[in-house]
Write an enzyme that holds these catalytic residues in place. Structure first.
Site, mmCIF file in Angstrom:
data_model
loop_
_atom_site.group_PDB
_atom_site.id
_atom_site.type_symbol
_atom_site.label_atom_id
_atom_site.label_comp_id
_atom_site.label_asym_id
_atom_site.label_seq_id
_atom_site.Cartn_x
_atom_site.Cartn_y
_atom_site.Cartn_z
ATOM 1 C CG PHE A 41 -12.503 0.049 1.436
ATOM 2 C CD1 PHE A 41 -11.989 -0.646 2.527
ATOM 3 C CD2 PHE A 41 -11.911 -0.118 0.197
ATOM 4 C CE1 PHE A 41 -10.894 -1.502 2.376
ATOM 5 C CE2 PHE A 41 -10.826 -0.964 0.034
ATOM 6 C CZ PHE A 41 -10.326 -1.664 1.125
ATOM 7 N NE ARG A 62 -1.855 -3.039 -4.505
ATOM 8 C CZ ARG A 62 -2.005 -3.184 -3.192
ATOM 9 N NH1 ARG A 62 -1.936 -2.128 -2.409
ATOM 10 N NH2 ARG A 62 -2.231 -4.370 -2.668
ATOM 11 C CG ASP A 81 -5.384 -3.370 -2.280
ATOM 12 O OD1 ASP A 81 -5.002 -2.911 -1.184
ATOM 13 O OD2 ASP A 81 -5.754 -4.544 -2.419
ATOM 14 C CD GLU A 132 -0.003 0.826 7.569
ATOM 15 O OE1 GLU A 132 0.414 0.404 6.475
ATOM 16 O OE2 GLU A 132 -0.559 0.111 8.420
ATOM 17 C CG ASP A 133 -1.588 1.812 2.944
ATOM 18 O OD1 ASP A 133 -1.493 1.418 4.134
ATOM 19 O OD2 ASP A 133 -2.140 1.123 2.062
ATOM 20 N N GLY A 151 0.773 -1.244 0.000
ATOM 21 C CA GLY A 151 0.000 0.000 0.000
ATOM 22 C C GLY A 151 0.799 1.287 0.000
ATOM 23 C CE LYS A 208 -10.422 3.540 6.278
ATOM 24 N NZ LYS A 208 -10.977 2.224 5.956
ATOM 25 C CG ASP A 266 -9.523 0.386 9.033
ATOM 26 O OD1 ASP A 266 -10.247 0.963 9.864
ATOM 27 O OD2 ASP A 266 -9.991 -0.408 8.195
#
Ligand code: IMP
Ligand code: MG
Length: 186
Positions: free
Chosen positions: A162, A175, A169, A110-111, A55, A142, A114
């Protein structure tokens, strides 16, 4: 921009509901984050930027080009999602970095945060290698959980939807989008 988004709408038969962060907004924020990181370390910190694949691959590529310090890049592969939209909670380290960590300043990239399970699982693994410091840099957060170790740098507090694009992705699709979009419920 709408025209660009529309040209991706039919990827894998899924639809995007809207663009959440445009290419321009992302570039501006990544530039700022790179500048902040550049002032947070010195050349003797032997900075190691560890990207969490897959990610973070686009974010990391853009971020490191905005950091004006000597640094090295390596990657880890963690997986918990499979093809679902919710974290399985069982975070697996599928590929480990062989970089020397001891005594170095490490930034884990980190992308998106969550559930926080990925960060919770991986930070102790890296801490055990005795870095000089360990900080997390996340493009998106988030805010569904509180972490013992919150990211030191966060690109955007994002909606609890999402999101796809710019590395993120859905079942390996989307992506490559240059912007970040929300996936429509079907
Ligand atoms: P966590 O372990 O639940 O914090 O989730 C971390 C990982 O789940 C991220 O690195 C992403 O790969 C994935 N993920 C979480 N939320 C999203 C999302 O909205 N879109 C795409 N991937 C996500
Ligand atoms: Mg993913």
């Amino acid at each position: 921009m709408l025209k660009t988004a529309e040209s991706f709408l039919t990827d894998a038969g899924h639809r995007l509901s809207r663009v959440v962060y445009s290419e321009e907004e992302i570039a501006r924020r990544v530039h700022e984050m790179g500048a902040e990181i550049s002032t947070s370390f010195g050349a003797d910190d032997r900075l190691l930027v560890l990207g969490l694949l897959k990610g973070s691959f686009i974010f990391l590529a853009d971020l490191v080009r905005q950091i004006r310090l000597p640094l090295q890049v390596d990657f880890l592969v963690a997986s918990s999602y499979g093809t679902e939209k919710r974290s399985s909670g069982d975070v697996k380290l599928l590929y480990d970095s062989s970089a020397d960590v001891e005594g170095r300043s490490v930034i884990l990239v980190e992308d998106i945060v969550d559930s926080g399970n990925t960060i919770r699982r991986l930070t102790p693994v890296i801490e055990a290698r005795r870095p000089k410091s360990l900080d997390v840099c996340a493009l998106l957060h988030k805010r569904v959980t509180r972490l013992e170790k919150e990211p030191r740098w966060i690109g955007f507090d994002c909606p609890q939807e999402f999101l796809v694009g710019y590395g993120l992705d859905y079942s390996e699709n989307f992506r490559h989008l240059p912007f970040i979009a929300s996936l429509a419920d079907r």
